[in-house]
Design an enzyme around this catalytic site. Structure first.
Site, PDB file in Angstrom:
ATOM      1  CD  GLU A  41       6.447  -5.312   3.898  1.00  0.00           C
ATOM      2  OE1 GLU A  41       6.484  -4.303   4.614  1.00  0.00           O
ATOM      3  OE2 GLU A  41       5.399  -5.950   3.661  1.00  0.00           O
ATOM      4  CE  LYS A 111       4.746  -0.835   4.191  1.00  0.00           C
ATOM      5  NZ  LYS A 111       4.663  -2.074   5.020  1.00  0.00           N
ATOM      6  CB  CYS A 145       3.162  -4.178   2.277  1.00  0.00           C
ATOM      7  SG  CYS A 145       2.004  -5.219   3.197  1.00  0.00           S
TER       8      CYS A 145
END
Length: 281
Positions: A41, A111, A145
């Site tokens: 990331e 995300k 994540c």
């Protein structure tokens, strides 16, 4: 297909330097036989920005300069690359991934689930549906994540036919249990290959724990890294294994299929709106 998960350190706000080191790692992974190379990331930019104004100069469009640079390497070596970055779209900034191959941009991801941490305190929530991309016969889905802590994310992509889900991440010390258990669980519950690719190093006092891992469709660890060192993990993806959801332990006695055995009519509560306040927002 052989994949490579690249665990390494990055420098905050040093886009040219990070990009150059990534390209070196792509060459190394290619020499190791990898066809798909996955980075953590925010690999391009770093993560622990103190404001959106500080981060904004390092955000790029997708496609943009880094996609062009990575694409040139993909053309040269015939590989595919997933890497984390900050995406600029008008006035909005997203924590994003780009999937690039020999023909340029294949797909991207923003995300969806944002913790109150690092740059995610300031970025916009991902606004695009989950997707699966076919790269030379392997169907790949992408999360970032914190997304991995929401089983719905992986399940959506499994239902779309993903053989492999990649999770570029920046795990701080508080995420050690996610690193130890979540990757295997997401692989097992969806009968897919699952690769969590974390960074190492310390950024503005925040240590990142590494512990990258690639798991097979039974949830078993195929390759794992320690918490402190650069590493390239390799694993061979057999799509037939990921697509065989009907697992026969003993014919007529012990058989399971975690996709076919679902009871979606019982899951309505999962998608009901809530009134809870998000931390820090």
């Amino acid at each position: 297909m052989r994949i490579a998960a690249v665990q390494m350190d990055f420098t905050l706000a040093d886009v040219p330097g990070n990009l150059a080191r990534m390209i070196e790692k792509v060459r190394e992974a290619h020499a190791g036989g990898a066809k798909l190379v996955v980075f953590p990331e925010c690999a391009l930019t770093g993560y622990v920005f103190d404001s959106l104004d500080e981060a904004r100069p390092y955000a790029e469009t997708i496609p943009g300069p880094s996609v062009s640079a990575i694409s040139a390497v993909c053309v040269e070596m015939g590989v595919y690359v997933v890497y984390g970055m900050l995406e600029r779209d008008g006035d909005r900034i997203f924590n994003a991934l780009a999937l690039v191959g020999p023909k340029g941009l294949v797909g991207s991801y923003r995300k969806v689930h944002l913790p109150y941490l690092g740059i995610d305190r300031f970025t916009d929530f991902g606004d695009q549906p989950f997707a699966v991309y076919d790269i030379e016969g392997v169907k790949i889905g992408m999360n970032i994540c914190y997304d991995g802590g929401f089983p719905e994310s992986g399940r959506c992509m499994a239902l779309m036919g993903a053989d492999l889900i990649v999770l570029p991440t920046n795990w701080p010390a508080s995420a050690v249990t996610a690193a130890d258990y979540m990757t295997n669980t997401r692989a097992l519950e969806n009968t897919v290959y699952y690769a969590a690719v974390d960074r190492i190093g310390v950024e503005r006092g925040v240590p990142f724990i590494g512990k990258s891992r690639i798991c097979d469709p039974l949830g078993r660890t195929m390759s794992a890294a320690d918490h402190a060192n650069d590493a390239i993990l390799y694993a061979d993806i057999d799509v037939a294994r990921a697509r065989n959801k009907h697992l026969v332990r003993e014919a007529g006695v012990n058989e399971v299929n975690r996709i076919a055995d679902r009871r979606p009519e019982m899951y309505g509560t999962i998608v009901e709106p809530h009134s809870l306040k998000r931390p820090g927002r």
